[in-house]
Motif scaffolding. Structure first.
Motif, PDB file in Angstrom:
ATOM      1  N   VAL A 225      -0.513  -4.458   3.800  1.00 35.39           N
ATOM      2  CA  VAL A 225      -1.651  -4.680   4.694  1.00 35.39           C
ATOM      3  C   VAL A 225      -2.264  -6.033   4.334  1.00 35.39           C
ATOM      4  O   VAL A 225      -2.330  -6.399   3.160  1.00 35.39           O
ATOM      5  CB  VAL A 225      -2.694  -3.533   4.582  1.00 35.39           C
TER       6      VAL A 225
ATOM      7  N   ASN B 298      -6.710  -8.843   7.389  1.00 41.41           N
ATOM      8  CA  ASN B 298      -7.241  -8.445   8.699  1.00 41.41           C
ATOM      9  C   ASN B 298      -7.006  -6.970   9.004  1.00 41.41           C
ATOM     10  O   ASN B 298      -7.340  -6.495  10.096  1.00 41.41           O
ATOM     11  CB  ASN B 298      -6.564  -9.252   9.815  1.00 41.41           C
ATOM     12  N   GLY B 299      -6.375  -6.284   8.053  1.00 38.64           N
ATOM     13  CA  GLY B 299      -6.087  -4.877   8.297  1.00 38.64           C
ATOM     14  C   GLY B 299      -4.808  -4.668   9.069  1.00 38.64           C
ATOM     15  O   GLY B 299      -4.548  -3.573   9.563  1.00 38.64           O
ATOM     16  N   THR B 300      -3.977  -5.718   9.187  1.00 42.35           N
ATOM     17  CA  THR B 300      -2.721  -5.574   9.916  1.00 42.35           C
ATOM     18  C   THR B 300      -1.620  -5.158   8.942  1.00 42.35           C
ATOM     19  O   THR B 300      -1.473  -5.738   7.870  1.00 42.35           O
ATOM     20  CB  THR B 300      -2.337  -6.913  10.566  1.00 42.35           C
ATOM     21  N   TYR B 301      -0.871  -4.148   9.347  1.00 45.14           N
ATOM     22  CA  TYR B 301       0.215  -3.671   8.490  1.00 45.14           C
ATOM     23  C   TYR B 301       1.480  -4.458   8.794  1.00 45.14           C
ATOM     24  O   TYR B 301       1.681  -4.978   9.897  1.00 45.14           O
ATOM     25  CB  TYR B 301       0.502  -2.196   8.756  1.00 45.14           C
TER      26      TYR B 301
ATOM     27  N   LEU C 240       5.566   1.511  15.068  1.00 44.02           N
ATOM     28  CA  LEU C 240       4.121   1.728  15.129  1.00 44.02           C
ATOM     29  C   LEU C 240       3.384   0.600  14.402  1.00 44.02           C
ATOM     30  O   LEU C 240       2.310   0.189  14.799  1.00 44.02           O
ATOM     31  CB  LEU C 240       3.768   3.078  14.502  1.00 44.02           C
ATOM     32  N   ILE C 241       3.977   0.159  13.299  1.00 40.42           N
ATOM     33  CA  ILE C 241       3.329  -0.897  12.529  1.00 40.42           C
ATOM     34  C   ILE C 241       3.371  -2.221  13.290  1.00 40.42           C
ATOM     35  O   ILE C 241       2.410  -2.981  13.320  1.00 40.42           O
ATOM     36  CB  ILE C 241       3.996  -1.004  11.135  1.00 40.42           C
ATOM     37  N   ARG C 242       4.511  -2.499  13.946  1.00 43.19           N
ATOM     38  CA  ARG C 242       4.624  -3.748  14.707  1.00 43.19           C
ATOM     39  C   ARG C 242       3.875  -3.683  16.029  1.00 43.19           C
ATOM     40  O   ARG C 242       3.555  -4.698  16.621  1.00 43.19           O
ATOM     41  CB  ARG C 242       6.094  -4.049  14.992  1.00 43.19           C
TER      42      ARG C 242
ATOM     43  N   VAL D  63       0.808  -1.229   0.000  1.00 39.49           N
ATOM     44  CA  VAL D  63       0.000   0.000   0.000  1.00 39.49           C
ATOM     45  C   VAL D  63       0.840   1.278   0.000  1.00 39.49           C
ATOM     46  O   VAL D  63       0.328   2.357  -0.260  1.00 39.49           O
ATOM     47  CB  VAL D  63      -0.969   0.034   1.206  1.00 39.49           C
TER      48      VAL D  63
END
Lengths: 886, 206
Positions: free
Chosen positions: B184, B187-190, B158-160, B6
């Motif tokens: 992404v 589940n919307g997890t980055y 922040l992503i983790r 993304v």
């Protein structure tokens, strides 16, 4: 009646302007303030004999010709300062007065531009002035009114009215703009004349009966037939016919109709205060004190049509120009030149041809004793003008004269102390500094321009014509023939060594622009909090105090001038508004009502607020408030009063957070607005009390009747009467004129507190022991406070949580009791147990105790793994690491 | 589980200050020759990349980042937008100081993230700024974010959802001029992955 009030006049009989045949030459019969602003007074225009009129004009001439040389000098100094402020600074004195600019070119064409570009202004004087003006105009001076005789009721009432009126005057005059004007004049011109009058001005304030033109609703493009539109209403206001009706009419008739209608209009007026500098006004220069001045002259250059509108009874006689005396010409050119913002002494001819100088001259009665005035004229003038005279002239024409004391309308102030009337201005010491800065910067600039080294090129080796025609080569280039003794390189191109500027000059200029001009003008950086020099603890504070002391003198003079002007405005309102009420909504104060009849009945004095400290800057205020907020965190007492609704509103205002909503602040404002109504009259009779009293009287009459006729009064009726009697005793006979809400729709605690503060403050105490009307107002507020307190208690009682029933539990440590006693105790509480259970428990505890003492620490849990060195799990509610998620 | 690319985190190229091993923070050195080469290499790699249509380039206003962004935008034919959300961590008085010499001082402010660096900002402030910026930005896809190493480390934190990465501590998300992909999943997890450039493997242990 709005703040603008119509004058009680029956004027307007004069016919339209400009018509030679129909112009009414009696000012008493002419429309005033309809076409242009007019300084109104209830004093009639004087009907003078020709001799007295001539004497008055002669006195005006004497005033104009007094101190010719000194006047010329002060005009030139003020004029120069005003040019300097703008940045027109390369001035040379003209032979016939005024200023000329060296090398003044037309700036059209290359040669003109080149000539003008040889001098530049590095304006230090203007920006330093901005600093001083900003410091002096931080806050509008506050003034307070006092009764002239503190024990005399009408004076007390008048001082209360005046205190309210001052807010209306402040609102209508934009006092901050006036303060900025005054401060700027202190910087450039020094002496300031403040003129306060009641100005009738229909063009500015409208006319009696004016209505606002309604507009078409925004959501309706085609309003229903008959809906008034803005245009038709505007036409009605202007007294014009609608376009449909107008088509058949004659344009001339229409204008005539408009003219006659406008004369019937009654213009609205206001108390107006304006500031005027040295160029605008003239005083006897050698006199130290205003009250010893026999005359003061004020000249205004108005468009000839405005001057005609101001004095319609002599409209056709008014022409552009001055009174014709040569002494006024330089003043006029200076005023026109400064206002047109053109260089030197240049004034455009078209403005001179359009402008008429309207001159107001105030004379004290002593002026009539001048030796040039005949005995007859002297007697007449002293009789007609017992307070002194105001003479108005438009150009060379006599407009009017009336009885008027200059003390009632004028105040003169200087920024600095001194003798005479042409004293040092705040900026005058910087003028010579500014001149040298310009000279030296020009010198340095010239040096840099001219000292690009000249280059010599071998005429045989180079095509010199081609090189000279190259436009991008800086520095001039010349051909030379090979000279013996030059190096091989220099035989082709020889560059002159670059001259070095005076090494001290740039530093010297910098010192002049910064430290020296700051010290001399007082526009120090520390004026706004910045420290210079040694950065020790407290140094900025000391420097700021020093800087503020420098402008303390002009600030105190401004305060005194504003106080005098406020007092004069009150007098104008008292004399010119015919005892009518003024009602105006003032932001922050609500609806104010001033009864001008009370102003007329009493005498008041006005002084600048007793706190002479220089106003703090916003930054200082903010810092102080922030400090108090942080202190209140550790000081509950400070927090309690500092964070109360009354003070929180001040805190929010001090922090410049206008939209910051403070709980309770609206109630404070509401209650303050209610004071205005509560103090107008005393409490009113309580209708409930009256009803009960009436019912009681009827019942007593019934009882008497029964006794007369020998009838038995039933015991129930007697009991009821006793109850009513008790209720009457518990009911106040009077109540406040403003009822408090009988529910929680008002903040009763805050409003009661505000009433309490007022009652115990100076104002409240003054009302408590003041005139009967004031005492009645105090009683009204007191009852209002009682009503709020009673309601607050009622609400608190209703909202009180139900009291906890007394606890029936008890605690006892059964482990310390013998097993049998413990068993019995538990049985009483409904818990079944046996003594054996308690015995077993006691044995186990004893064993643990013994084991704890006997077994060494090392033997305890030998194989237990080392505790992992991990962070404890975060407690519920503790901050978790953030995570981005879609 | 399928994941979609993304956005791209682009670390600016090398500067003399990087070479001098000082805290760059709000120093504004330009790219050196090496840095320019790194940016050009990144630009070429991104231009050839498939899997995401690049719509815009957002850059930190610092010169080194802008130069990197300009080189990429020239290659891609897109305009660069400056945003202060991506500006470097303001290290206040530490700016320009030797990284090794002042490591302990920096650690103090990393271990106490609420304490602002004198004349600068706290790590929490940086995190909040970047969280607000990325939260808003990542709602639309196809953006290249040209920024600084400390910001890359923080964004990856922040992503983790942890604080494993220690910005400015010598740990690198990727070498200068490197590119990190932001993905992404369903589940919307980055998650992130180094796409171009050399990853510093020692930096993170997820």
């Amino acid at each position: 009646m709005a703040a603008e009030d119509v004058v009680p006049q029956d004027k307007g009989a004069g016919s339209k302007l400009g018509g030679q045949d129909s112009q009414n030459e009696d000012p008493n019969e002419s429309p005033l303030g309809v076409y242009a602003g007019f300084p109104y007074s209830p004093e009639p225009f004087a009907q003078l004999s020709e001799e007295a009129k001539g004497a008055l004009i002669q006195l005006d001439k004497i005033a104009t010709q007094t101190d010719t040389y000194a006047r010329r000098m002060e005009v030139e100094q003020a004029w120069e300062a005003l040019h300097f402020e703008r940045g027109y600074q390369h001035l040379l004195r003209g032979k016939r007065g005024g200023w000329v600019l060296p090398n003044q070119g037309s700036e059209w064409g290359a040669s003109g531009q080149k000539t003008s570009s040889t001098t530049y202004d590095t304006n230090v004087y203007g920006p330093k002035g901005d600093i001083i003006v900003a410091a002096l105009s931080r806050e509008v001076p506050k003034v307070e009114f006092f009764p002239a005789n503190p024990d005399y009721g009408p004076d007390q009432v008048a001082s209360e009215e005046a205190d309210r009126f001052k807010d209306i005057w402040a609102r209508n005059n934009n006092l901050h703009a006036l303060l900025v004007d005054c401060s700027r004049m202190f910087w450039n011109e020094g002496r300031v004349l403040m003129w306060t009058r009641y100005e009738l001005n229909g063009q500015k304030y409208g006319f009696e009966g004016d209505v606002k033109a309604p507009t078409v609703p925004e959501d309706e493009q085609n309003p229903p037939d008959g809906t008034p539109t803005g245009q038709t209403a505007l036409d009605e206001v202007l007294g014009l016919e609608t376009s449909e009706e107008k088509t058949s009419g004659d344009v001339e008739d229409l204008l005539n109709a408009a003219g006659s209608e406008s004369e019937d209009k009654k213009p609205l007026g206001r108390e107006v205060t304006t500031c005027h500098g040295k160029l605008d006004h003239k005083v006897p220069i050698a006199i130290d004190d205003f009250h010893d001045m026999p005359f003061v002259q004020l000249s205004l250059d108005l468009d000839v049509s405005t001057a005609r509108g101001m004095f319609p009874w002599i409209a056709d006689k008014i022409n552009p120009g001055t009174d014709g005396m040569s002494e006024t010409q330089l003043d006029r050119i200076a005023r026109e030149n400064v206002r047109q913002a053109v260089l030197g002494a240049y004034v455009t001819g078209d403005s001179l041809e359009r402008h008429t100088t309207v001159k107001f001259t105030w004379f004290r009665p002593s002026m009539f004793l001048d030796q040039g005035v005949s005995d007859e004229a002297k007697a007449e003038l002293l009789e007609v003008f017992p307070n002194g005279a105001l003479l108005a002239r438009a150009g060379a024409e006599f407009a009017f004269a009336r009885n008027e004391s200059m003390d009632d309308h004028l105040v003169i102030g200087h920024p600095l102390p001194g003798k005479g009337q042409n004293r040092r201005t705040l900026g005058s010491a910087l003028i010579s500094i500014q001149k040298r800065i310009n000279d030296w910067v020009d010198l340095l600039d010239d040096f840099f321009k001219r000292t690009v080294p000249k280059k010599w090129m071998n005429a045989e080796a180079f095509d010199m014509e081609a090189v000279k025609n190259e436009p991008n080569v800086p520095g001039s280039i010349g051909p030379f023939q090979v000279q013996p003794g030059l190096t091989t390189m220099d035989q082709y191109v020889f560059v002159e060594p670059t001259p070095q500027p005076q090494p001290a000059l740039p530093d010297f200029i910098k010192w002049f622009i910064t430290n020296l001009s700051e010290e001399i003008s007082g526009a120090l950086p520390s004026l706004f909090g910045a420290a210079t020099g040694e950065q020790t603890v407290g140094n900025p504070q000391i420097q700021r105090d020093q800087a503020l002391q420098r402008i303390g003198c002009p600030w105190n003079n401004i305060q005194d001038m504003f106080a005098a002007a406020a007092e004069q405005a009150v007098r104008c309102a008292a004399e010119c508004r015919d005892g009518k009420e003024i009602k105006q909504n003032i932001p922050g104060r609500g609806n104010l009502t001033v009864n001008t009849a009370n102003l007329l009945a009493g005498k008041v004095l006005c002084y600048a607020e007793s706190n002479p400290a220089f106003p703090e800057s916003w930054q200082q205020k903010e810092a102080k408030i922030e400090n108090m907020i942080s202190m209140s965190a550790s000081n509950p007492l400070l927090a309690q009063w500092f964070l109360g609704p009354s003070n929180l509103a001040e805190v929010a205002s001090g922090l410049r957070m206008k939209k910051f909503k403070v709980v309770g602040a609206t109630s404070v404002t509401k209650q303050r607005n209610e004071f205005e109504l509560l103090l107008r009259k005393g409490p009113m009779d309580n209708p409930q009390f009256l009803n009960m009293q009436s019912a009681m009287q009827k019942a007593q009459a019934g009882v008497q009747q029964a006794q007369v006729t020998g009838q038995q009064v039933p015991p129930e009726a007697q009991a009821m009467m006793a109850q009513v009697q008790q209720a009457i005793q518990a009911t106040p006979p009077q109540i406040s004129t403003i009822q408090v809400a009988q529910d929680e729709s008002e903040n009763h605690i805050v409003e009661a507190n505000e009433c309490f503060e007022w009652m115990n403050d100076t104002d409240g105490q003054k009302f408590k022991s003041g005139t009967p009307e004031q005492q009645a107002g105090y009683a009204n507020v007191h009852l209002h406070w009682q009503a709020h307190v009673a309601m607050a208690k009622k609400i608190m009682a209703a909202n009180k949580p139900p009291e906890k029933p007394p606890s029936e539990s008890f605690s006892a440590d059964v482990s310390k009791m013998p097993p049998e006693v413990a068993t019995q105790m538990l049985a009483k509480m409904g818990i079944q147990s046996t003594p054996a259970v308690f015995q077993q428990q006691a044995d186990t505890a004893l064993q643990h105790k013994v084991a704890g003492k006997a077994i060494p620490e090392a033997l305890k849990q030998p194989n237990e793994p080392a505790r992992p060195n991990t962070q404890p799990a975060p407690a519920p509610g503790a901050e978790q690491p953030r995570q981005l998620r879609r | 589980m399928a994941k979609t690319l993304v956005g791209l985190l682009q670390r600016h190229g090398d500067t003399e200050a990087n070479e001098a091993n000082v805290f760059r923070s709000r120093l504004d050195p330009p790219l050196n020759n090496e840095g320019i080469k790194q940016a050009e290499a990144a630009a070429k790699s991104i231009a050839k990349m498939k899997g995401m249509k690049i719509k815009k380039i957002v850059s930190s206003p610092m010169l080194r980042a802008l130069q990197t962004a300009d080189i990429i935008s020239e290659e891609l034919g897109l305009k660069t937008v400056q945003d202060r959300g991506l500006i470097s961590w303001n290290l206040g008085f530490l700016t320009g100081m030797d990284k090794d010499k002042y490591k302990d001082v920096l650690d103090l402010y990393i271990d106490n993230p609420k304490v602002p660096v004198p004349d600068g900002e706290s790590l929490d402030d940086l995190e909040t700024r970047l969280e607000e910026f990325m939260d808003e930005e990542l709602r639309t896809e196809g953006t290249i974010y040209v920024t600084h190493n400390s910001n890359c480390v923080t964004i990856e934190n922040l992503i983790r959802g942890n604080k494993d990465g220690r910005p400015e501590s010598g740990e690198k998300s990727v070498e200068p001029g490197g590119t990190i992909g932001i993905y992404v999943d369903d589940n919307g997890t980055y998650s992130t992955e180094v796409l171009f450039g050399v990853e510093d493997k020692a930096a993170f242990v997820s």
